[in-house]
Structure formats: structure tokens, C-alpha cells
Scaffold this motif. Structure first.
Motif, mmCIF file in Angstrom:
data_model
loop_
_atom_site.group_PDB
_atom_site.id
_atom_site.type_symbol
_atom_site.label_atom_id
_atom_site.label_comp_id
_atom_site.label_asym_id
_atom_site.label_seq_id
_atom_site.Cartn_x
_atom_site.Cartn_y
_atom_site.Cartn_z
ATOM 1 N N ARG A 80 0.830 -1.207 0.000
ATOM 2 C CA ARG A 80 0.000 0.000 0.000
ATOM 3 C C ARG A 80 0.866 1.260 0.000
ATOM 4 N N VAL A 81 1.950 1.244 0.739
ATOM 5 C CA VAL A 81 2.875 2.389 0.758
ATOM 6 C C VAL A 81 3.513 2.568 -0.618
ATOM 7 N N VAL A 82 3.954 1.458 -1.230
ATOM 8 C CA VAL A 82 4.574 1.525 -2.551
ATOM 9 C C VAL A 82 3.584 2.065 -3.580
ATOM 10 N N ASN A 83 2.332 1.599 -3.529
ATOM 11 C CA ASN A 83 1.349 2.069 -4.494
ATOM 12 C C ASN A 83 1.023 3.537 -4.279
ATOM 13 N N SER A 84 0.954 3.972 -3.015
ATOM 14 C CA SER A 84 0.681 5.382 -2.742
ATOM 15 C C SER A 84 1.759 6.269 -3.361
ATOM 16 N N ALA A 85 3.004 5.825 -3.289
ATOM 17 C CA ALA A 85 4.108 6.601 -3.852
ATOM 18 C C ALA A 85 4.080 6.613 -5.376
ATOM 19 N N SER A 86 3.446 5.618 -5.981
ATOM 20 C CA SER A 86 3.423 5.516 -7.453
ATOM 21 C C SER A 86 2.523 6.553 -8.099
ATOM 22 N N GLY A 87 1.529 7.052 -7.355
ATOM 23 C CA GLY A 87 0.581 8.006 -7.912
ATOM 24 C C GLY A 87 -0.561 7.374 -8.676
ATOM 25 N N LEU A 88 -0.661 6.049 -8.657
ATOM 26 C CA LEU A 88 -1.719 5.372 -9.409
ATOM 27 C C LEU A 88 -3.079 5.457 -8.727
ATOM 28 N N ASP A 147 -4.503 -0.354 -5.072
ATOM 29 C CA ASP A 147 -4.016 -0.864 -3.800
ATOM 30 C C ASP A 147 -4.027 -2.391 -3.775
ATOM 31 N N PRO A 148 -3.172 -3.014 -2.948
ATOM 32 C CA PRO A 148 -3.132 -4.478 -2.868
ATOM 33 C C PRO A 148 -4.408 -5.031 -2.249
ATOM 34 N N ARG A 149 -4.646 -6.308 -2.523
ATOM 35 C CA ARG A 149 -5.777 -7.021 -1.919
ATOM 36 C C ARG A 149 -5.221 -8.147 -1.052
ATOM 37 N N SER A 150 -5.681 -8.217 0.180
ATOM 38 C CA SER A 150 -5.156 -9.230 1.092
ATOM 39 C C SER A 150 -5.453 -10.639 0.604
ATOM 40 N N ALA A 175 6.067 -2.432 -15.345
ATOM 41 C CA ALA A 175 6.046 -1.266 -14.460
ATOM 42 C C ALA A 175 4.943 -0.325 -14.930
ATOM 43 N N GLU A 176 4.178 0.193 -13.978
ATOM 44 C CA GLU A 176 3.051 1.065 -14.294
ATOM 45 C C GLU A 176 3.405 2.505 -13.947
ATOM 46 N N THR A 177 3.137 3.411 -14.892
ATOM 47 C CA THR A 177 3.426 4.833 -14.683
ATOM 48 C C THR A 177 2.202 5.648 -15.066
ATOM 49 N N PRO A 178 1.692 6.515 -14.178
ATOM 50 C CA PRO A 178 0.528 7.335 -14.535
ATOM 51 C C PRO A 178 0.765 8.125 -15.816
ATOM 52 N N LEU A 180 12.836 8.271 -15.817
ATOM 53 C CA LEU A 180 11.909 7.679 -14.862
ATOM 54 C C LEU A 180 12.649 6.631 -14.031
ATOM 55 N N PRO A 181 12.456 6.598 -12.710
ATOM 56 C CA PRO A 181 13.195 5.646 -11.866
ATOM 57 C C PRO A 181 13.031 4.194 -12.300
ATOM 58 N N GLU A 182 11.814 3.806 -12.665
ATOM 59 C CA GLU A 182 11.582 2.418 -13.064
ATOM 60 C C GLU A 182 12.293 2.084 -14.373
ATOM 61 N N VAL A 183 12.396 3.069 -15.264
ATOM 62 C CA VAL A 183 13.096 2.865 -16.530
ATOM 63 C C VAL A 183 14.599 2.760 -16.288
#
Length: 355
Positions: free
Chosen positions: A28-36, A41-44, A127-130, A156-159
Motif C-alpha cells: 500500500r505504501v509503494v502504491n501510494s508513492a506511485s501516484g496510481l 491498492d493491494p488485496r489481502s 512497471a506502471e506509470t501514470p 523515470l526511476p523504473e526505466v
């Protein structure tokens, strides 16, 4: 960094729920930082499935990197067991507060070495980028996809991370969203045979017995007929048993599937699927969509998606559906436009063959 390798089904039951909670919080923290946004968000239930379940066709492996007991990096591999046994789809993430310290590189090296030891040397990743991030700097240097369509800013960091570790950009996919409840009155469900002879059948949940062979055929064709498939993987083996197992796996992970199947008499023409989840009831994820080559040119792709969206409106609380398509797949992107989709993000597809 302490790295723990957890193949699916090996973690003691007593540790699963605590691990699920830790991984979900990290994701959830990683996804929040991604801007998506929270729709991604992850699913348990999905994390739990990755830790617990395997079947005769697919499995997972998880790597957790810890500092002081806390997860600071995570890797996952998706592994086919009946085909593409020399390949793996992998993903690496690092906590935003611990980036640029070499932790991602350290974890990736361990993953690659262990996967190579299992004979899995053809690695793909995504990798997903907005879309707004990609479009923000139109004049910066870009890396073109090998498919010939699309490019991403090289900064881009992922690139930068993927290229620094020997991965090549094979393809870009457009992630699009359709806000189906805003156009609900315009959606037409399946059922009757149209004037051109095609009927679209829809259902919720597992595939009915009478359609298992049709779905197996379409899944086999999905692995060879979509743009870029030949560059990324071999033809997949699908039969009725694998369709059943795949449906059961989805149900176990909390995924509820909606399917639309196009038929012309007894001939299979195409399909589309979308899923929704109890944990995220307003969000649907588009699954595979394929119209067999000899049946193209009749607008079936858009008809299938719109019929499936009508089923989602009737059978679920879904408000938005996300879909992913190769940037060079202009005919499917045009179908998506007709079905009410608009660009949301760009997904980069990376490949490496290790030695």
C-alpha cells in the motif's frame, strides 16, 4: 539486508496472516508513492493466495527483504508449470524511504540467481506509470519500445532501474479506464443472435461446462495471437481442466469473473473477461479480450466489452473498469475507445535473458 525466499505453500499456516498483513501494508505504501491511486491498492486475498496456493499450472515465489525486522523490499515471481518453464514474470519493489541505497539491486540479484538455478532464465517484468507523469516532460530523452510503438522518459526511476540491470523495453501497454455507471443506459447485454449471425453469451462466475472447450481454445490463441506474444513467451497449453483450475484459483482469491463469449452458430469467435473483488467492489479489472482472426471486422471486440459491462452493472457494484492493451494494437485501442475507455497510465514491458 536479510532476504527470505518463500515459495508458495511453504510458509507455516501460523505465520501466514501476519505475513499477509505486513506485505499488504508494504504494498500500500509503494502504491501510494506511485501516484496510481487507491484503485491499485493491494488485496489481502490475493497476497494470501500467493503465499498459500499452487496448482498444476501456475505457482508463485516471494522474496522479502528486511532491515531491523521491517520489510523494506519485496520481490515476486509468477511461474508457469506446464509451459514456459524456462521463464518467469518478476517484480521488485522498494519502500520509498529506503530507495537509492542499492536494496532493489541486491534483491534482484538474489532472485535472478535463484530463478536461474531452477532453469528460469527468460525474465519479464512490468512497471506502471501514470499517464500524467509520462506526459509531464515531453521534450526529455526517451527510450523507444522494441515493438516500434511508444517510448518512455529515460529518467523515470523504473526505466533507469530496469535498463541498469540489463532489461530491454520490449513493449508499452496503455492502461485505460471505463466509467461504466456513467454510461450505463447505453450498454447492451448479450443474448440474442444479431443480424450478422453472431450471438454474445454472458455469465458470472466459473465457466459453464458447455463452454470450457471454447475458453480453452481462446486462451491458447491469446498466448500466440496478441501483439508481442511471440517475443515474450511460448504457446500456452490450455484444456478444459486448466480452465476449471484457473476459475477455481480466481474464486479462491476473492476474484469474481464476468465473461462474454461470441459464437457464430457452433463456431467460437471471441471472448472478453472482467473481474471484480469483494475488497474493492467499485473497481473491475479487464481480463483477456480476443477476437479470432477470421471473425474480425464485425465490431465484436466492442460488442463483447459492452455486453460484459452491462453484466457487471447488473451483477455487481463495479463503477470503473481498467484494461491493458499493447500500444501497437491500434485496432483494440480503437475498440476500447468505442467501449468508453480513456487513457489512465502506461505499462512498460521488460525482458532479460540471464546467463
Amino acid at each position: 539486508m536479510e532476504i527470505t525466499h518463500i515459495p508458495a505453500g511453504t510458509l507455516p499456516e501460523s505465520e501466514i496472516e501476519d505475513t499477509v498483513a505486513e506485505v499488504v501494508a508494504f504494498d500500500r505504501v509503494v502504491n501510494s508513492a506511485s501516484g496510481l491511486g487507491p484503485d491499485f491498492d493491494p488485496r489481502s486475498a490475493e497476497v494470501r493466495r500467493q503465499l498459500q496456493r499452487t496448482n498444476d499450472y501456475t505457482t508463485h515465489a516471494l522474496w522479502l527483504g528486511r532491515l531491523g525486522g521491517d520489510i523494506v523490499a519485496k520481490g515476486i515471481a509468477y511461474l508457469d508449470l506446464q509451459d514456459n518453464q524456462n521463464a518467469a514474470e518478476i517484480h521488485v519493489a522498494v519502500h520509498p524511504e529506503h530507495r537509492r541505497q542499492g536494496l532493489g539491486s541486491e534483491l534482484l540479484a538474489v532472485m535472478e540467481e535463484q530463478l536461474a538455478g531452477e532453469g528460469r532464465r527468460t525474465l519479464t517484468s512490468f512497471a506502471e506509470t501514470p499517464a500524467g507523469v509520462v506526459d509531464r516532460e515531453p521534450r526529455t530523452a526517451r527510450i523507444a519500445a522494441a515493438s516500434g510503438t511508444g517510448a518512455l522518459p529515460s529518467a523515470l526511476p523504473e526505466v533507469a532501474f530496469a535498463r541498469a540491470h540489463g532489461y530491454s523495453l520490449r513493449q508499452l501497454e496503455r492502461c485505460s479506464v471505463a466509467r461504466i455507471r456513467e454510461v450505463g443506459d447505453d450498454l447492451v447485454g448479450g443474448g440474442e443472435v444479431a443480424a450478422d449471425g453472431y450471438a454474445i453469451l454472458t455469465w458470472a462466475g466459473p465457466t459453464p461446462e458447455e463452454h470450457l472447450e471454447a475458453l480453452a481454445l481462446l486462451q491458447r490463441r491469446m498466448s500466440t495471437d496478441t501483439p508481442g506474444a511471440a517475443d515474450l513467451e511460448e504457446e500456452e497449453f490450455w484444456d478444459a481442466d486448466r480452465v476449471r483450475a484457473n476459475d477455481a484459483d480466481r474464486e479462491a482469491s476473492g476474484k469474481r469473473l464476468m465473461t462474454a463469449l461470441a459464437m457464430k452458430g457452433d463456431e467460437v469467435a471471441g471472448y472478453t473477461q472482467a473481474a471484480h473483488f469483494a475488497e474493492r467492489p467499485a473497481v473491475g479489472d479487464q481480463g483477456g479480450t480476443l477476437v479470432i482472426a477470421e471473425h474480425r471486422g464485425h465490431g465484436l471486440g466492442a460488442r463483447l466489452k459492452r455486453a460484459n459491462h452491462a453484466t457487471l452493472l447488473q451483477e455487481s457494484e463495479v463503477e470503473r473498469v481498467y484494461t491493458w492493451n499493447a500500444a501497437e494494437n491500434s485496432w483494440m485501442l480503437a475498440i476500447n475507445d468505442l467501449a468508453g475507455f480513456e487513457t489512465y497510465a502506461w505499462t512498460s514491458v521488460w525482458k532479460k535473458i540471464t546467463t
